[in-house]
Design an enzyme around this catalytic site. Structure first.
Site, mmCIF file in Angstrom:
data_model
loop_
_atom_site.group_PDB
_atom_site.id
_atom_site.type_symbol
_atom_site.label_atom_id
_atom_site.label_comp_id
_atom_site.label_asym_id
_atom_site.label_seq_id
_atom_site.Cartn_x
_atom_site.Cartn_y
_atom_site.Cartn_z
ATOM 1 N N LYS A 81 30.004 -23.350 79.774
ATOM 2 C CA LYS A 81 30.242 -23.274 81.034
ATOM 3 C C LYS A 81 30.466 -24.671 81.646
ATOM 4 C CE LYS A 81 27.496 -19.076 81.469
ATOM 5 N NZ LYS A 81 26.389 -18.336 81.887
ATOM 6 N N GLN B 138 20.361 -19.353 83.821
ATOM 7 C CA GLN B 138 20.614 -18.749 82.474
ATOM 8 C C GLN B 138 19.557 -17.822 82.079
ATOM 9 O OE1 GLN B 138 23.901 -18.961 81.187
ATOM 10 N NE2 GLN B 138 23.282 -17.472 79.348
ATOM 11 N N ASP C 292 26.910 -15.033 89.451
ATOM 12 C CA ASP C 292 26.558 -14.491 88.658
ATOM 13 C C ASP C 292 26.791 -13.077 88.857
ATOM 14 O OD1 ASP C 292 26.315 -15.203 85.985
ATOM 15 O OD2 ASP C 292 24.014 -15.972 86.466
HETATM 16 N N1 GUN Z 1 22.669 -14.612 79.758
HETATM 17 C C1 GUN Z 1 23.646 -13.875 79.112
HETATM 18 N N2 GUN Z 1 24.769 -13.534 80.044
HETATM 19 C C2 GUN Z 1 24.518 -14.176 80.978
HETATM 20 C C3 GUN Z 1 24.976 -14.608 82.239
HETATM 21 O O1 GUN Z 1 26.273 -13.831 82.481
HETATM 22 N N3 GUN Z 1 24.484 -15.111 83.142
HETATM 23 C C4 GUN Z 1 23.265 -15.484 83.296
HETATM 24 N N4 GUN Z 1 22.735 -16.470 83.995
HETATM 25 N N5 GUN Z 1 22.602 -15.383 81.993
HETATM 26 C C5 GUN Z 1 22.998 -14.647 81.176
#
Ligand code: GUN
Length: 294
Positions: free
Chosen positions: A52, A96, A119
């Protein structure tokens, strides 16, 4: 049969986002700023957050990763979220997941200001999405929609069978595809569904999002169906550098010849999810950054 190339679509959308950011910055605005919070040292989460951060830089965003130790308390994390909510130079942030067991994930998600929840996990965004109102749509369902759009795959009146009812994939994609503009007739299947194979075989579009490697087999697929595979199960593979291989929810080799379109794993839905996060962050800057966050 056409294999949907998620990497190609992601690359195309990434270029569009980068161009829009360049225009924004060229006009004297600041770049969108995405913050990621990582608690603890889960290997997969670290990899995702690194991706990211790299992608943010590549599209011209400002990005910050806040790495907290695994014994960070829930109160400390909530304090940090409150700070980011107030920070006028942060357009969007994510925490996350998964979080360490002593932290209540739902509480954390609900602490995020919905206007910064890139998200799309906050109940306000989920509720708005379900109602067809403008909202941040979470990464995987948005990525699936972008793939269908890019390949001009007809959806109106089609029977879409979604396998899996998770809050982050099955439930939202089932809802979105039932909405105006997509116009699918949707069936959502889960572990208690009777005659699952028969139901899936009636699908013109099948979205496999149950998280069981190679669960969907050729006998479950109607010839000509569109198959979207959301699964990413790590199976041990000692011969590889990482020691594992990613398997989808679909037995690709036997299902692919039957399909009109199919997504591979890896290289299908996966590369799209991070692009959706970038789309949401750009949108957050556009919608809310202009007025009170300069
Ligand atoms: N863990 C796995 N996929 C995601 C996601 O799209 N966002 C977040 N914050 N954590 C994750």
């Amino acid at each position: 049969m056409e294999i949907i190339d998620g990497k190609e679509v992601a690359q195309a959308l990434k270029k569009q986002i980068a161009a829009q950011v360049a225009t924004m910055v060229g006009a004297g605005e600041r770049a969108p700023h995405l913050v990621a919070i990582l608690v603890g040292d889960d290997g997969a989460s670290q990899t995702y957050v690194d991706h990211k951060e790299k992608m943010s830089a590549e599209v011209g965003f400002r990005s910050t990763v806040l790495r907290l130790s695994g014994d960070t308390s829930q109160a400390e994390l909530l304090d940090l979220i409150a700070k980011l909510n107030r920070d006028t130079e942060v357009d969007g942030f994510i925490v996350q997941l998964p979080l360490p067991r002593h932290i209540d994930e739902q509480k954390v998600i609900e602490a995020i200001d919905p206007s910064k929840d890139v998200d799309g996990f906050h109940p306000e965004n989920v509720g708005r999405m379900v109602m067809g109102l403008p909202s941040f749509v979470s990464a995987t369902p948005d990525g699936i929609l972008q793939l269908l759009k890019y390949y001009n795959i007809p959806t109106a009146g089609k029977h879409c069978v979604v396998i899996g009812r998770s809050n982050i994939v099955g439930r939202p994609i089932a809802n979105l595809l039932s909405q105006k503009g997509w116009d699918c007739t949707v069936t959502m299947c889960h572990s208690r569904t009777r005659n699952l194979a028969d139901v899936v075989r009636s699908g013109d579009i099948v979205i496999a999002a149950l998280g069981r490697a190679e669960f969907v087999t050729a006998d479950m697929i109607k010839p000509g169906a569109v198959v979207i595979d959301v699964g990413i199960t790590r199976v041990p593979a000692p011969e590889t550098k990482s020691g594992f291989r990613l398997k989808g929810d679909v037995k690709f080799d036997e299902v692919a010849p039957l399909c009109s379109y199919i997504t591979p794993v890896p290289g299908g839905v996966g590369p799209m999810t991070i692009i959706s996060l970038m789309r949401n962050t750009l949108l957050a800057k556009r919608l809310f950054g202009f007025f009170d966050r300069e």
